[in-house]
Design an enzyme around this catalytic site. Structure first.
Site, PDB file in Angstrom:
ATOM      1  N   SER A 175       0.866  -1.190   0.000  1.00  0.00           N
ATOM      2  CA  SER A 175       0.000   0.000   0.000  1.00  0.00           C
ATOM      3  C   SER A 175       0.892   1.227   0.000  1.00  0.00           C
ATOM      4  O   SER A 175       2.054   1.158   0.405  1.00  0.00           O
ATOM      5  CB  SER A 175      -0.882   0.005   1.258  1.00  0.00           C
TER       6      SER A 175
ATOM      7  N   TYR B  70      -1.930  -0.929  10.505  1.00  0.00           N
ATOM      8  CA  TYR B  70      -2.026  -1.318   9.090  1.00  0.00           C
ATOM      9  C   TYR B  70      -0.779  -0.847   8.320  1.00  0.00           C
ATOM     10  O   TYR B  70      -0.159  -1.621   7.561  1.00  0.00           O
ATOM     11  CB  TYR B  70      -3.292  -0.714   8.485  1.00  0.00           C
TER      12      TYR B  70
HETATM   13  P1  NAP Z   1     -11.431  -6.304   0.168  1.00  0.00           P
HETATM   14  O1  NAP Z   1     -12.282  -5.669  -0.863  1.00  0.00           O
HETATM   15  O2  NAP Z   1     -11.870  -6.265   1.599  1.00  0.00           O
HETATM   16  O3  NAP Z   1     -11.116  -7.821  -0.258  1.00  0.00           O
HETATM   17  C1  NAP Z   1     -10.292  -8.590   0.581  1.00  0.00           C
HETATM   18  C2  NAP Z   1     -10.138  -9.989   0.015  1.00  0.00           C
HETATM   19  O4  NAP Z   1      -9.261 -10.725   0.874  1.00  0.00           O
HETATM   20  C3  NAP Z   1     -11.439 -10.773  -0.033  1.00  0.00           C
HETATM   21  O5  NAP Z   1     -11.371 -11.685  -1.101  1.00  0.00           O
HETATM   22  C4  NAP Z   1     -11.431 -11.504   1.303  1.00  0.00           C
HETATM   23  O6  NAP Z   1     -12.288 -12.629   1.234  1.00  0.00           O
HETATM   24  C5  NAP Z   1      -9.943 -11.872   1.409  1.00  0.00           C
HETATM   25  N1  NAP Z   1      -9.453 -12.085   2.774  1.00  0.00           N
HETATM   26  C6  NAP Z   1      -9.535 -11.275   3.846  1.00  0.00           C
HETATM   27  N2  NAP Z   1      -8.965 -11.838   4.914  1.00  0.00           N
HETATM   28  C7  NAP Z   1      -8.493 -13.060   4.511  1.00  0.00           C
HETATM   29  C8  NAP Z   1      -7.806 -14.110   5.156  1.00  0.00           C
HETATM   30  N3  NAP Z   1      -7.489 -14.072   6.462  1.00  0.00           N
HETATM   31  N4  NAP Z   1      -7.474 -15.194   4.432  1.00  0.00           N
HETATM   32  C9  NAP Z   1      -7.796 -15.284   3.117  1.00  0.00           C
HETATM   33  N5  NAP Z   1      -8.442 -14.318   2.450  1.00  0.00           N
HETATM   34  C10 NAP Z   1      -8.795 -13.207   3.146  1.00  0.00           C
HETATM   35  O7  NAP Z   1      -9.966  -5.634   0.198  1.00  0.00           O
HETATM   36  P2  NAP Z   1      -9.178  -4.803  -0.945  1.00  0.00           P
HETATM   37  O8  NAP Z   1      -9.517  -3.365  -0.794  1.00  0.00           O
HETATM   38  O9  NAP Z   1      -9.341  -5.450  -2.256  1.00  0.00           O
HETATM   39  O10 NAP Z   1      -7.670  -4.996  -0.424  1.00  0.00           O
HETATM   40  C11 NAP Z   1      -6.876  -6.075  -0.903  1.00  0.00           C
HETATM   41  C12 NAP Z   1      -5.422  -5.781  -0.602  1.00  0.00           C
HETATM   42  O11 NAP Z   1      -5.075  -4.517  -1.151  1.00  0.00           O
HETATM   43  C13 NAP Z   1      -5.081  -5.714   0.893  1.00  0.00           C
HETATM   44  O12 NAP Z   1      -3.827  -6.305   1.117  1.00  0.00           O
HETATM   45  C14 NAP Z   1      -5.009  -4.217   1.161  1.00  0.00           C
HETATM   46  O13 NAP Z   1      -4.129  -3.922   2.212  1.00  0.00           O
HETATM   47  C15 NAP Z   1      -4.466  -3.715  -0.171  1.00  0.00           C
HETATM   48  N6  NAP Z   1      -4.750  -2.314  -0.449  1.00  0.00           N
HETATM   49  C16 NAP Z   1      -6.031  -1.891  -0.721  1.00  0.00           C
HETATM   50  C17 NAP Z   1      -6.253  -0.550  -1.041  1.00  0.00           C
HETATM   51  C18 NAP Z   1      -7.605  -0.014  -1.424  1.00  0.00           C
HETATM   52  O14 NAP Z   1      -7.715   1.194  -1.680  1.00  0.00           O
HETATM   53  N7  NAP Z   1      -8.645  -0.807  -1.519  1.00  0.00           N
HETATM   54  C19 NAP Z   1      -5.183   0.355  -1.033  1.00  0.00           C
HETATM   55  C20 NAP Z   1      -3.906  -0.110  -0.723  1.00  0.00           C
HETATM   56  C21 NAP Z   1      -3.705  -1.441  -0.458  1.00  0.00           C
HETATM   57  P3  NAP Z   1     -12.930 -13.307   2.562  1.00  0.00           P
HETATM   58  O15 NAP Z   1     -13.432 -12.187   3.422  1.00  0.00           O
HETATM   59  O16 NAP Z   1     -13.986 -14.220   2.062  1.00  0.00           O
HETATM   60  O17 NAP Z   1     -11.792 -14.048   3.198  1.00  0.00           O
END
Ligand code: NAP
Length: 258
Positions: free
Chosen positions: A143, A157
């Site tokens: 991130s 985080y």
């Molecule tokens: P999201 O929409 O909440 O999706 C998270 C995904 O991870 C879902 O498929 C969830 O499925 C799975 N997950 C969560 N906990 C898990 C676990 N313990 N084991 C296996 N799977 C798990 O999140 P996102 O926004 O796409 O973020 C994904 C990644 O991008 C993260 O690492 C986050 O730090 C990073 N990120 C996101 C942003 C942003 O703006 N969105 C920015 C910077 C970085 P289940 O709940 O069914 O397990």
């Protein structure tokens, strides 16, 4: 050039958000794609949507990345289905809000377990197969928060996302002789199910702070992941690349040209 058709890819957290975007880009490019997540219903829905986007196979695997054994089983399922593995996108992560003054030990332990331990366990589980690939690729979803910026409520985080980069730099050195590259994508604000939980006010204020004028899409992250996964990207390793519409660039909101 840039042929992903014969490549097999595993995306943790691939049922939603950024992971789903990464999986869809690989599926459209014809790769075999396995997605891992905890919730069966979410996996089923995602597999149905991904299936048929390209010529490759699509597989959903239940996993909790904070559990080492669960990661080993996830990797085995993907390797078994595809006959090997070329690319791991260690993307699963959580970003709950917890102000420093009131953060509990449980909150700190949970985020470390998923975001940091989960990265180690997923990578370790795939190492033998990535080595056998001869052109293995590990792509971490870090991130901008932590490595470059900060945000109230996300000290834990940010620490996990910076930890992924510390992991990456030594892993890249250790794995280079095996032909494996390790790189990290640093997303800015990407419109995902998880980010929507932060509310309209958060999303609007973020859009105002991005020179490109809007939040990114999960596919914006997927396109870089796909490039890093190619054989042509073999000489890029240990790098942290922001994909953020220029969000980290302005010195103040007044620096943004509208
Ligand atoms: P999201 O929409 O909440 O999706 C998270 C995904 O991870 C879902 O498929 C969830 O499925 C799975 N997950 C969560 N906990 C898990 C676990 N313990 N084991 C296996 N799977 C798990 O999140 P996102 O926004 O796409 O973020 C994904 C990644 O991008 C993260 O690492 C986050 O730090 C990073 N990120 C996101 C942003 C942003 O703006 N969105 C920015 C910077 C970085 P289940 O709940 O069914 O397990």
């Amino acid at each position: 050039m840039f042929d992903l058709q014969s490549r097999s890819v595993l995306v943790t957290g691939g049922s939603k958000g950024i992971g789903r975007g990464i999986a869809s880009v690989f599926a459209k490019a014809g790769a075999n794609v396995a997605i891992g997540a905890r919730t069966a219903a979410g996996l089923d829905e995602a597999v149905a949507a991904l299936d048929g986007l390209g010529a490759g196979k699509v597989l959903g695997v239940r996993v909790d990345v904070s559990d080492r054994q669960s990661c080993a089983e996830m990797a085995a399922a993907a390797i078994d289905a595809f006959g090997g593995l070329d690319v791991l996108c260690a993307n699963a992560g959580i970003f709950p809000d917890a102000p420093l003054a009131t953060m509990t030990e449980e909150q700190l332990t949970e985020i470390m377990a998923v975001n940091v331990h989960g990265t180690f366990y997923a990578v370790q589980a795939c190492l033998d197969a990535l080595t056998a690939s001869g052109a293995g690729r590990i792509i971490l979803t870090s991130s901008i928060t932590g490595p470059i910026t900060g945000y109230p409520g996300w000290s834990h985080y940010g620490a996990t996302k910076a930890a992924q980069l510390g992991f990456m730099r030594t892993a890249a050195i250790e794995l280079a002789p095996k032909g494996i590259t390790v790189n990290a994508i640093l997303p800015g604000n990407i419109l995902t199910e998880g980010l929507l939980d932060n509310g309209e006010e958060y999303l609007a204020s973020m859009a105002r702070s991005i020179p490109a004028g809007a939040l990114g899409t999960p596919e914006d992250i997927g396109h870089l992941a796909a490039f890093l996964a190619t054989r042509e990207a073999a000489y890029i390793t240990g790098q942290a690349i922001a994909v953020d519409g220029g969000q980290v660039l302005p010195e103040s909101l007044d620096a943004i040209v509208t």
